[in-house]
Design an enzyme around this catalytic site. Sequence first.
Site, PDB file in Angstrom:
ATOM      1  N   THR A 102      -6.854 -32.464 -19.036  1.00 28.48           N
ATOM      2  CA  THR A 102      -6.115 -31.437 -18.292  1.00 28.48           C
ATOM      3  C   THR A 102      -6.611 -30.039 -18.678  1.00 28.48           C
ATOM      4  OG1 THR A 102      -4.205 -32.835 -18.197  1.00 28.48           O
ATOM      5  CG2 THR A 102      -3.751 -30.487 -18.151  1.00 28.48           C
ATOM      6  N   GLY A 157       3.081 -36.423 -13.899  1.00 32.12           N
ATOM      7  CA  GLY A 157       3.196 -36.165 -15.340  1.00 32.12           C
ATOM      8  C   GLY A 157       3.896 -34.855 -15.633  1.00 32.12           C
ATOM      9  N   THR A 184      -0.015 -36.970 -23.287  1.00 36.29           N
ATOM     10  CA  THR A 184       0.667 -38.062 -22.594  1.00 36.29           C
ATOM     11  C   THR A 184       1.929 -37.512 -21.925  1.00 36.29           C
ATOM     12  OG1 THR A 184       1.552 -38.511 -24.758  1.00 36.29           O
ATOM     13  CG2 THR A 184      -0.189 -39.959 -24.010  1.00 36.29           C
TER      14      THR A 184
HETATM   15  N1  ASP Z   1      -0.554 -34.216 -19.364  1.00 40.38           N
HETATM   16  C1  ASP Z   1      -1.354 -34.809 -18.330  1.00 40.38           C
HETATM   17  C2  ASP Z   1      -0.506 -35.803 -17.577  1.00 40.38           C
HETATM   18  O1  ASP Z   1       0.235 -36.536 -18.203  1.00 40.38           O
HETATM   19  C3  ASP Z   1      -2.575 -35.497 -18.830  1.00 40.38           C
HETATM   20  C4  ASP Z   1      -3.398 -34.733 -19.810  1.00 40.38           C
HETATM   21  O2  ASP Z   1      -2.990 -33.698 -20.294  1.00 40.38           O
HETATM   22  O3  ASP Z   1      -4.503 -35.158 -20.111  1.00 40.38           O
HETATM   23  O4  ASP Z   1      -0.598 -35.903 -16.386  1.00 40.38           O
END
Ligand code: ASP
Length: 320
Positions: free
Chosen positions: A185, A215, A238
């Site tokens: 991200t 997410g 996550t």
């Molecule tokens: N936080 C993001 C999600 O859960 C993924 C990530 O940060 O890599 O969609």
Amino acid sequence: MKPFVAACALACAFALCVEAAEPPFAIAVHGGAGPMTRATLAPESERAHRAALVEALETGQRILAAGGTSLDAVTAAVRVLEDSPHFNAGRGAVFTSEGTNELDASIMDGATLRAGAVAGVTNVRNPVEAARAVMEKSHHVLLAGRGAERFAKEQGLAIVDPSYFRTEERWRQFRRAKEDGKLGTVGAVALDRAGNLAAATSTGGIANKRFGRVGDSPIVGAGTWAENASVAVSATGTGEMFIRAAAAHDIAALVKYKGLAPGAAAREALAKVVALGGTGGVIVLDRGGDPVFSFTTEGMYRGYAKGGGRAEVRVFRDEP
Ligand code: ASP
């Protein structure tokens, strides 16, 4: 001659004072937290990631230096990272279990607590711009799916064929492993000369996610938060656990109500994410323009620039 020298000295001292009194501006960015180490990250990949982070920082920095807003700076910095195929946001987003790309993004204005977000868009080239449009051009905070796509189109944003997001590298990863947990991200936090904070986050989500899954990144208070009275935060990790821990808002609340330093607040909030079984990291910026980079993983793509200073980028945990 002497009065002339004295006048020069005075003028210089005055210029220095003015310089010192200039309000600070700063920007920090991230490109995701993950298991990368010197042993596992290929040197070309490392170089490409670092170069993109520098470009994002310098893009934001130019805006801030010219007196632009922190909102413009985080939007532009995130757009650079969305356009890079090396991050899991915009071009380069991971695939859902169906082999599609569904993108999420959010943005928040620390001066007014206005916020905007989109979730599950498949054809908006720069989701962060759609989030910004939701904030500024609608009465809503979060638009999802087709409604968000139609809104983005009505706002004149760049619409692309969904295949634009399908990079070969991600597709190979998807075909090879159908593995989950691929992170990457992107996000930015900035302070402008007017003293206003802003934050933005953009993602393709978690690799192999169920289609329709959303997410933390487009959830204000989970993946993104900005509040002049405390700090600006962009998170990566996550997402489910970041949502359950209300992580980004938790950091701001710990600073505001408990008087914690931003670093301690970030560690405390991330400990809650870890206790729920999650992993990831955050970037935090305070109103002095000082940053915190805190993460529970081996590495986090991250960078910072203050004033006209050099854009500094780090990847691994042990980099000073
Ligand atoms: N936080 C993001 C999600 O859960 C993924 C990530 O940060 O890599 O969609």
